[in-house]
Write a protein that holds these residues in place. Structure first.
Motif, short mmCIF file in Angstrom:
data_model
loop_
_atom_site.label_atom_id
_atom_site.label_comp_id
_atom_site.label_asym_id
_atom_site.label_seq_id
_atom_site.Cartn_x
_atom_site.Cartn_y
_atom_site.Cartn_z
N TYR A 100 -5.90 2.74 20.63
CA TYR A 100 -4.76 1.73 20.70
C TYR A 100 -4.37 1.36 19.36
CZ TYR A 100 -4.05 1.86 25.85
OH TYR A 100 -3.51 2.10 27.13
N HIS A 101 -5.15 0.86 18.61
CA HIS A 101 -4.74 0.38 17.25
C HIS A 101 -4.27 1.27 16.45
CE1 HIS A 101 -5.61 -3.23 14.41
NE2 HIS A 101 -4.47 -2.60 14.32
N THR A 102 -4.85 2.55 16.33
CA THR A 102 -4.32 3.83 15.52
C THR A 102 -2.95 4.15 16.06
OG1 THR A 102 -6.61 4.43 15.19
CG2 THR A 102 -4.84 6.00 14.28
N GLN A 104 -0.72 2.19 17.55
CA GLN A 104 0.34 1.18 16.99
C GLN A 104 0.60 1.40 15.50
OE1 GLN A 104 -1.16 -2.27 15.27
NE2 GLN A 104 1.11 -1.94 14.55
N HIS A 105 -0.23 1.75 14.88
CA HIS A 105 0.31 2.12 13.60
C HIS A 105 1.40 3.35 13.40
CE1 HIS A 105 -2.78 0.24 10.51
NE2 HIS A 105 -3.19 -0.31 11.90
N LEU A 106 0.85 4.30 14.28
CA LEU A 106 1.95 5.46 14.32
C LEU A 106 3.53 4.95 14.85
CD1 LEU A 106 0.14 8.48 16.18
CD2 LEU A 106 0.62 8.04 13.72
N ALA A 208 -1.67 -2.92 5.20
CA ALA A 208 -2.83 -3.76 5.10
C ALA A 208 -3.40 -4.29 6.53
CB ALA A 208 -2.53 -4.86 4.22
N CYS A 209 -4.59 -3.78 6.83
CA CYS A 209 -5.03 -3.97 8.31
C CYS A 209 -6.54 -4.34 8.23
CB CYS A 209 -4.49 -3.08 9.06
SG CYS A 209 -5.03 -3.23 10.94
N ALA A 210 -6.96 -5.34 9.05
CA ALA A 210 -8.44 -5.47 8.97
C ALA A 210 -8.90 -4.96 10.32
CB ALA A 210 -8.72 -6.89 8.84
N THR A 212 -9.95 -2.05 13.80
CA THR A 212 -10.60 -0.82 13.67
C THR A 212 -9.68 0.60 14.22
OG1 THR A 212 -11.67 -1.02 15.84
CG2 THR A 212 -12.75 -1.86 13.81
N HIS A 213 -10.03 1.57 13.60
CA HIS A 213 -9.18 2.75 13.90
C HIS A 213 -9.88 4.05 14.09
CE1 HIS A 213 -7.22 -0.19 11.47
NE2 HIS A 213 -6.08 -0.08 12.11
N VAL A 214 -9.28 4.95 14.77
CA VAL A 214 -10.06 6.28 14.87
C VAL A 214 -9.91 6.72 13.46
CG1 VAL A 214 -9.99 6.55 17.31
CG2 VAL A 214 -8.24 7.23 16.04
ZN ZN Z 1 -4.51 -1.54 12.11
#
Ligand code: ZN
Length: 243
Positions: A100-102, A104-106, A208-210, A212-214
């Motif tokens: 989900y976090h990755t 969101q970046h897309l 800049a992001c702290a 976790t991502h695939v």
């Molecule tokens: Zn992120």
């Protein structure tokens, strides 16, 4: 400060550590892979057990303050400082957060390039997520276009990588609109940069992001935009789910 092992390697599911401190129902370890709530990503859950397997606690919450605090339930008597323990993440939950976090970046990158809509907030869970951005109103056609574009980026299976950079260098070299460094507290002097590969040298996204991502966008799987909602003037929310 607890060593934050998840920054370096987000794919570790179990790890060994030493108890640094205990406070009623909370444990501080010398190092941890349990992600604390932050940046729109919920905390990890799982278990912490003594290495002899004698006693096991359930990790119910993880919070970052001066240290990282693991709230636990289980045997009354928490392990003494210095005790060797093993942590085990609830991996399906964490992996869902990474996907989900990755995604969101897309979405943030696409909204900025296609609609000049800057992301203003985001919240993800293990089974749905939303993102807020500065935009008047998306039409049904826009939402369908966004979904198609995102799934194209998933199909591309683009590499995702992360590294740390000192704040001064980042401020001088990176695009401030994308990295949004200015929003980070001044106390943060070392930034973690997350990049998604573009079609050429220039990355598709560099933030800049702290979290976790695939490590490749193909791991995200199919993205469904489930709807939109106004959050006030020039402020839209997009809801999405992963397969
Ligand atoms: Zn992120």
């Amino acid at each position: 400060m607890t060593e934050q092992l998840y920054f370096e390697n987000s794919s570790v599911r179990s790890f060994d550590a030493t108890v640094a401190r205990t406070l009623s129902d909370r444990l501080v370890l010398n190092a941890t892979h349990f992600y604390p709530t932050g940046g729109g990503q919920p905390h990890d859950t799982g278990t912490i057990e003594t290495v002899d397997g004698d006693r096991t606690w359930t990790v119910t919450a993880v919070e970052k303050k001066d240290e990282i605090y693991h709230s636990v339930s289980g045997p009354d008597h928490l392990p003494e400082p210095g005790t060797a323990v093993r942590g085990e993440l609830d991996w399906p939950r964490r992996y869902a957060h990474m996907r989900y976090h990755t995604a969101q970046h897309l979405l943030s990158a696409h909204l900025l390039s296609a609609y000049d809509a800057e992301t203003t907030g985001n919240q993800l869970y293990a089974d749905h997520a939303h993102l807020d951005c500065a935009y008047d109103r998306f039409t049904e056609t826009d939402l369908a276009d966004i979904e198609t574009a995102l799934n194209g980026l998933v199909e591309d299976d683009r590499e995702v990588r992360w590294y740390t950079m000192d704040r001064e260098t980042a401020e001088a070299e990176l695009d401030p609109e994308r990295t949004r460094i200015a929003l980070l507290p001044a106390s943060i002097t070392n930034l973690r940069i997350v990049e998604i590969a573009g079609e050429n040298e220039e990355p598709l996204d560099r933030t800049a992001c702290a979290g976790t991502h695939v490590s490749a966008t193909g791991e995200i799987g199919e993205i469904t935009v489930t709807g939109r909602k106004t959050q006030g003037s020039e402020h839209e929310r997009i809801n999405f789910e992963l397969d």
